[in-house]
Every structure is written in C-alpha cells, then in structure tokens.
Scaffold this active site. Structure first.
Site, short mmCIF file in Angstrom:
data_model
loop_
_atom_site.label_atom_id
_atom_site.label_comp_id
_atom_site.label_asym_id
_atom_site.label_seq_id
_atom_site.Cartn_x
_atom_site.Cartn_y
_atom_site.Cartn_z
N GLU A 53 26.39 20.13 42.12
CA GLU A 53 27.85 20.24 42.33
C GLU A 53 28.56 20.49 41.02
O GLU A 53 29.48 21.31 40.93
CB GLU A 53 28.41 18.94 42.92
CG GLU A 53 27.84 18.51 44.24
CD GLU A 53 26.63 17.60 44.06
OE1 GLU A 53 25.71 17.95 43.30
OE2 GLU A 53 26.59 16.56 44.72
N CYS A 55 23.82 17.62 37.99
CA CYS A 55 23.81 17.79 39.44
C CYS A 55 24.28 19.19 39.83
O CYS A 55 25.08 19.82 39.12
CB CYS A 55 24.74 16.78 40.11
SG CYS A 55 24.23 15.07 39.97
N ASN A 72 20.79 21.84 41.00
CA ASN A 72 20.57 20.81 39.98
C ASN A 72 19.57 21.28 38.93
O ASN A 72 18.60 21.99 39.23
CB ASN A 72 20.12 19.48 40.61
CG ASN A 72 18.88 19.58 41.46
OD1 ASN A 72 18.63 20.58 42.12
ND2 ASN A 72 18.07 18.53 41.45
N1 THU Z 1 21.58 15.39 42.36
C1 THU Z 1 22.47 16.39 42.59
O1 THU Z 1 22.25 17.55 42.21
N2 THU Z 1 23.61 16.08 43.23
C2 THU Z 1 23.96 14.82 43.64
O2 THU Z 1 25.05 14.60 44.12
C3 THU Z 1 23.01 13.71 43.50
C4 THU Z 1 21.76 14.02 42.78
C5 THU Z 1 20.34 15.71 41.66
C6 THU Z 1 20.22 15.08 40.31
C7 THU Z 1 18.73 15.08 40.13
O3 THU Z 1 18.33 16.33 39.62
C8 THU Z 1 18.17 14.92 41.53
O4 THU Z 1 19.24 15.26 42.40
C9 THU Z 1 17.68 13.52 41.86
O5 THU Z 1 18.64 12.57 41.62
#
Ligand code: THU
Length: 160
Positions: free
Chosen positions: A75, A73, A62
């Site tokens: 993914e 995110c 992320n």
């Molecule tokens: N985040 C992800 O990378 N993947 C997810 O499926 C949910 C949330 C990240 C976004 C942000 O940088 C941190 O987690 C907190 O929400």
C-alpha cells in the site's frame, strides 16, 4: 461520563462479480500486482492497486529486505509512488490483496497501522475521502473513507 458508539458502515461482497465494473477492474489489478511482490522472507505477497480521480491506475507490491524494517508494504509503495508522481491528483479507490505462499487469503487483506496512517495523510492532503477495498477469496470488503479503517485519525493540527 457519556457512553458513546462509533459505527462503521462498509459493504461486503461474496465475490468481485457482485461489484461495479470499475471496482472489479481494481480488484483484478490488486491481485495482478502481487506478481511484483519481493517477499523472500515472509512469502506473503501483497498487491495494491490505486485509482486516482483522473482515472490513472497504479500498482504496487510489498518489497522486503534482509534488514527487515527497510522493506515496505504494498500500500505504501503505491501511495508514495502516487504522491511522488501525481502530487496534485486525489485518490479515488485503493484495493489490497494478500496471498500466503501464492494462495489468495480467504479473509480480506487488512492493512497495517502504518499504512492506515499514510492513507489518512493523503486523504487529508487532498481533502478528498477515498474508498478502500480489501480483497479475500471468500469475501471482499469496501470502506468509503479512511476514517472507517482508522477511527479517530491522528492529525497534528487537531490535537486538543
Ligand atoms: N504487508 C503489506 O504489504 N501490507 C500490509 O498491510 C501488511 C503486510 C507485507 C509486509 C511484509 O512484506 C509481508 O506483508 C508480511 O508482513
């Protein structure tokens, strides 16, 4: 009116040691990918590892931004990289691991709705279902297609 049920089958493992060598490698890669997280605002490090059907293994993490919605995110970072650099190679398995302040979460990381929708798009693009592994320190879940994490997927071609 009809009462209907939608049943989702998935596997749950107490630890990666119970998984196949390929899945174990992907779980380790998702955990390792957390090192690339840029998360000075949430302090939540997410790593994603994606294996393509040709064996290529990609990692993403992320990326946050002072203008919060500009971040992305883990993914989507890895899926968009795959889409941009390996446009014709279907996804085989996507593994996701999340840590809070550097500690791997007990419960498996659960992808947000936007990431699930992006997974659905690539599954449709390649016409190839792919596995999704959600990693937690106490248990790991393995789903066998995107429909199992996003029932009744939105598809503009099938709106009726
Ligand atoms: N985040 C992800 O990378 N993947 C997810 O499926 C949910 C949330 C990240 C976004 C942000 O940088 C941190 O987690 C907190 O929400």
């Amino acid at each position: 009116m009809a009462d209907k049920k939608y049943i989702i089958n998935y596997e749950e493992f107490a630890s990666a040691s119970q998984m196949t060598p390929e899945d174990r490698e992907l779980v380790a890669a998702a955990i390792d990918a957390q090192k690339g997280s840029y998360s000075p605002y949430s302090h939540f490090q997410v790593g994603a590892a994606l294996r393509l059907t040709d064996g290529t293994l990609l990692k993403g993490a992320n990326q946050e931004n002072a203008a919060y919605p500009s971040g992305l995110c883990a993914e989507r970072v890895v899926m968009f990289f795959a889409g941009a650099n390996y446009p014709d190679v279907p996804f085989e398995t996507l593994a996701i691991a999340g840590s809070d302040h550097g500690v791997l979460c007990d419960s498996p990381a659960s992808p947000c709705g936007a990431c699930r929708q992006v997974m659905a798009e690539y599954q449709k693009k390649h016409n190839h279902p792919f596995n999704i592994i959600l990693v937690g320190s106490k248990r790991i879940r393995k789903f066998h297609c995107v429909d199992d994490v996003l029932p009744f997927i939105f598809d503009s071609l099938s709106v009726d």
